[in-house]
Motif scaffolding. Structure first.
Motif, PDB file in Angstrom:
ATOM      1  N   LEU A   1     119.252   1.023 -24.357  1.00 11.95           N
ATOM      2  CA  LEU A   1     119.652   0.503 -23.056  1.00 11.95           C
ATOM      3  C   LEU A   1     120.192  -0.919 -23.164  1.00 11.95           C
ATOM      4  O   LEU A   1     119.729  -1.714 -23.974  1.00 11.95           O
ATOM      5  CB  LEU A   1     118.459   0.494 -22.103  1.00 11.95           C
ATOM      6  N   ILE A   2     121.153  -1.211 -22.312  1.00  4.98           N
ATOM      7  CA  ILE A   2     121.724  -2.554 -22.271  1.00  4.98           C
ATOM      8  C   ILE A   2     121.872  -2.997 -20.821  1.00  4.98           C
ATOM      9  O   ILE A   2     121.978  -2.178 -19.909  1.00  4.98           O
ATOM     10  CB  ILE A   2     123.101  -2.609 -22.972  1.00  4.98           C
ATOM     11  N   LEU A   3     121.876  -4.303 -20.616  1.00  7.20           N
ATOM     12  CA  LEU A   3     122.151  -4.846 -19.296  1.00  7.20           C
ATOM     13  C   LEU A   3     123.596  -4.536 -18.925  1.00  7.20           C
ATOM     14  O   LEU A   3     124.464  -4.469 -19.802  1.00  7.20           O
ATOM     15  CB  LEU A   3     121.969  -6.363 -19.296  1.00  7.20           C
ATOM     16  N   PHE A   4     123.842  -4.349 -17.644  1.00  8.92           N
ATOM     17  CA  PHE A   4     125.226  -4.206 -17.200  1.00  8.92           C
ATOM     18  C   PHE A   4     125.989  -5.471 -17.568  1.00  8.92           C
ATOM     19  O   PHE A   4     125.434  -6.581 -17.566  1.00  8.92           O
ATOM     20  CB  PHE A   4     125.303  -4.011 -15.684  1.00  8.92           C
ATOM     21  N   GLU A   5     127.259  -5.309 -17.850  1.00  9.93           N
ATOM     22  CA  GLU A   5     128.102  -6.455 -18.170  1.00  9.93           C
ATOM     23  C   GLU A   5     128.056  -7.453 -17.013  1.00  9.93           C
ATOM     24  O   GLU A   5     128.202  -7.074 -15.853  1.00  9.93           O
ATOM     25  CB  GLU A   5     129.545  -5.993 -18.402  1.00  9.93           C
ATOM     26  N   GLY A   6     127.805  -8.693 -17.321  1.00  8.69           N
ATOM     27  CA  GLY A   6     127.753  -9.752 -16.327  1.00  8.69           C
ATOM     28  C   GLY A   6     126.383  -9.967 -15.708  1.00  8.69           C
ATOM     29  O   GLY A   6     126.172 -10.975 -15.021  1.00  8.69           O
ATOM     30  N   ALA A   7     125.437  -9.062 -15.935  1.00  9.59           N
ATOM     31  CA  ALA A   7     124.114  -9.189 -15.310  1.00  9.59           C
ATOM     32  C   ALA A   7     123.373 -10.430 -15.806  1.00  9.59           C
ATOM     33  O   ALA A   7     122.786 -11.170 -14.999  1.00  9.59           O
ATOM     34  CB  ALA A   7     123.277  -7.941 -15.552  1.00  9.59           C
ATOM     35  N   LEU A   8     123.388 -10.683 -17.090  1.00  8.11           N
ATOM     36  CA  LEU A   8     122.678 -11.836 -17.636  1.00  8.11           C
ATOM     37  C   LEU A   8     123.279 -13.135 -17.098  1.00  8.11           C
ATOM     38  O   LEU A   8     122.548 -14.050 -16.696  1.00  8.11           O
ATOM     39  CB  LEU A   8     122.707 -11.823 -19.163  1.00  8.11           C
ATOM     40  N   GLU A   9     124.580 -13.196 -17.046  1.00  7.40           N
ATOM     41  CA  GLU A   9     125.244 -14.388 -16.524  1.00  7.40           C
ATOM     42  C   GLU A   9     124.876 -14.604 -15.051  1.00  7.40           C
ATOM     43  O   GLU A   9     124.650 -15.743 -14.617  1.00  7.40           O
ATOM     44  CB  GLU A   9     126.764 -14.271 -16.679  1.00  7.40           C
ATOM     45  N   LEU A  10     124.828 -13.525 -14.277  1.00  6.05           N
ATOM     46  CA  LEU A  10     124.449 -13.628 -12.870  1.00  6.05           C
ATOM     47  C   LEU A  10     123.034 -14.170 -12.726  1.00  6.05           C
ATOM     48  O   LEU A  10     122.777 -15.059 -11.908  1.00  6.05           O
ATOM     49  CB  LEU A  10     124.557 -12.260 -12.184  1.00  6.05           C
ATOM     50  N   LEU A  11     122.103 -13.644 -13.518  1.00  7.47           N
ATOM     51  CA  LEU A  11     120.719 -14.107 -13.443  1.00  7.47           C
ATOM     52  C   LEU A  11     120.628 -15.599 -13.758  1.00  7.47           C
ATOM     53  O   LEU A  11     119.940 -16.351 -13.056  1.00  7.47           O
ATOM     54  CB  LEU A  11     119.838 -13.295 -14.395  1.00  7.47           C
ATOM     55  N   HIS A  12     121.323 -16.040 -14.796  1.00  6.49           N
ATOM     56  CA  HIS A  12     121.311 -17.463 -15.156  1.00  6.49           C
ATOM     57  C   HIS A  12     121.944 -18.319 -14.054  1.00  6.49           C
ATOM     58  O   HIS A  12     121.450 -19.407 -13.752  1.00  6.49           O
ATOM     59  CB  HIS A  12     122.017 -17.691 -16.495  1.00  6.49           C
ATOM     60  N   GLU A  13     123.013 -17.823 -13.453  1.00  2.00           N
ATOM     61  CA  GLU A  13     123.659 -18.560 -12.372  1.00  2.00           C
ATOM     62  C   GLU A  13     122.717 -18.712 -11.186  1.00  2.00           C
ATOM     63  O   GLU A  13     122.593 -19.796 -10.600  1.00  2.00           O
ATOM     64  CB  GLU A  13     124.941 -17.852 -11.937  1.00  2.00           C
ATOM     65  N   LEU A  14     122.037 -17.624 -10.826  1.00  3.06           N
ATOM     66  CA  LEU A  14     121.101 -17.689  -9.707  1.00  3.06           C
ATOM     67  C   LEU A  14     119.942 -18.640 -10.001  1.00  3.06           C
ATOM     68  O   LEU A  14     119.531 -19.418  -9.133  1.00  3.06           O
ATOM     69  CB  LEU A  14     120.582 -16.286  -9.371  1.00  3.06           C
ATOM     70  N   LYS A  15     119.420 -18.583 -11.213  1.00  8.59           N
ATOM     71  CA  LYS A  15     118.343 -19.506 -11.606  1.00  8.59           C
ATOM     72  C   LYS A  15     118.837 -20.944 -11.539  1.00  8.59           C
ATOM     73  O   LYS A  15     118.120 -21.831 -11.085  1.00  8.59           O
ATOM     74  CB  LYS A  15     117.849 -19.197 -13.018  1.00  8.59           C
ATOM     75  N   GLY A  16     120.067 -21.168 -11.991  1.00  8.68           N
ATOM     76  CA  GLY A  16     120.648 -22.497 -11.953  1.00  8.68           C
ATOM     77  C   GLY A  16     120.812 -23.034 -10.545  1.00  8.68           C
ATOM     78  O   GLY A  16     120.820 -24.248 -10.327  1.00  8.68           O
ATOM     79  N   ARG A  17     120.938 -22.138  -9.581  1.00  8.48           N
ATOM     80  CA  ARG A  17     121.049 -22.521  -8.169  1.00  8.48           C
ATOM     81  C   ARG A  17     119.678 -22.543  -7.499  1.00  8.48           C
ATOM     82  O   ARG A  17     119.574 -22.612  -6.285  1.00  8.48           O
ATOM     83  CB  ARG A  17     122.002 -21.572  -7.447  1.00  8.48           C
TER      84      ARG A  17
END
Length: 144
Positions: free
Chosen positions: A89-105
């Protein structure tokens, strides 16, 4: 940061099919489990429909001819198939970046899933996501 950039304090995600691209694997594991027990094999559509449901509810839908006293047997076969292949299994493309962006906000992040606690913990470890979420809740923690 404006209030508009952080409209919600908490963002809650489902796991399978939302963050993790798990539809094909879950579908195949359900079908393989039915084969193991000599049950009619659900279609891809019927097997994938159950994603997000707790395991018991999923089996009621995917294997409607199975006697209730055998649910545990089918669930065990499913777990064996899934655990043998879950590292695919893998994360959907862009999911990790989204999570980091939300944490950053400064959003709080959570997961609410039909997975078991052990299943979610393993998936978080596989994806190196421990510590990313402020809260998690699994099906076995909410079952009555």
């Amino acid at each position: 940061m404006s209030d508009r950039e952080r409209r919600f304090e908490l963002v809650v995600f489902d796991w399978d099919g939302t963050l993790f691209d798990s539809t094909a694997l879950i579908t195949r594991c359900i079908q393989d489990s039915c084969v193991d027990l000599g049950l009619p094999v659900p279609s891809d559509r019927d097997a994938s429909y159950v994603i997000g449901l707790g395991l018991r509810d999923a089996l009621l839908h995917a294997a409607p001819t199975l006697a209730p006293e055998r649910y545990g047997e089918l669930a065990q076969r499913y777990r064996q198939h899934y655990l043998a292949r879950h590292r695919e299994l893998i994360l959907f493309e862009g999911a990790l970046e989204l999570l980091h962006e939300l944490k950053g906000r400064r959003h709080l992040l959570a997961v609410a899933t039909g997975k078991s606690r052990a299943g979610l913990d393993d998936a978080l470890a596989t994806a190196s996501l421990h510590g990313m979420f402020d809260a998690t809740r699994t099906a076995d923690e909410t079952a009555s």
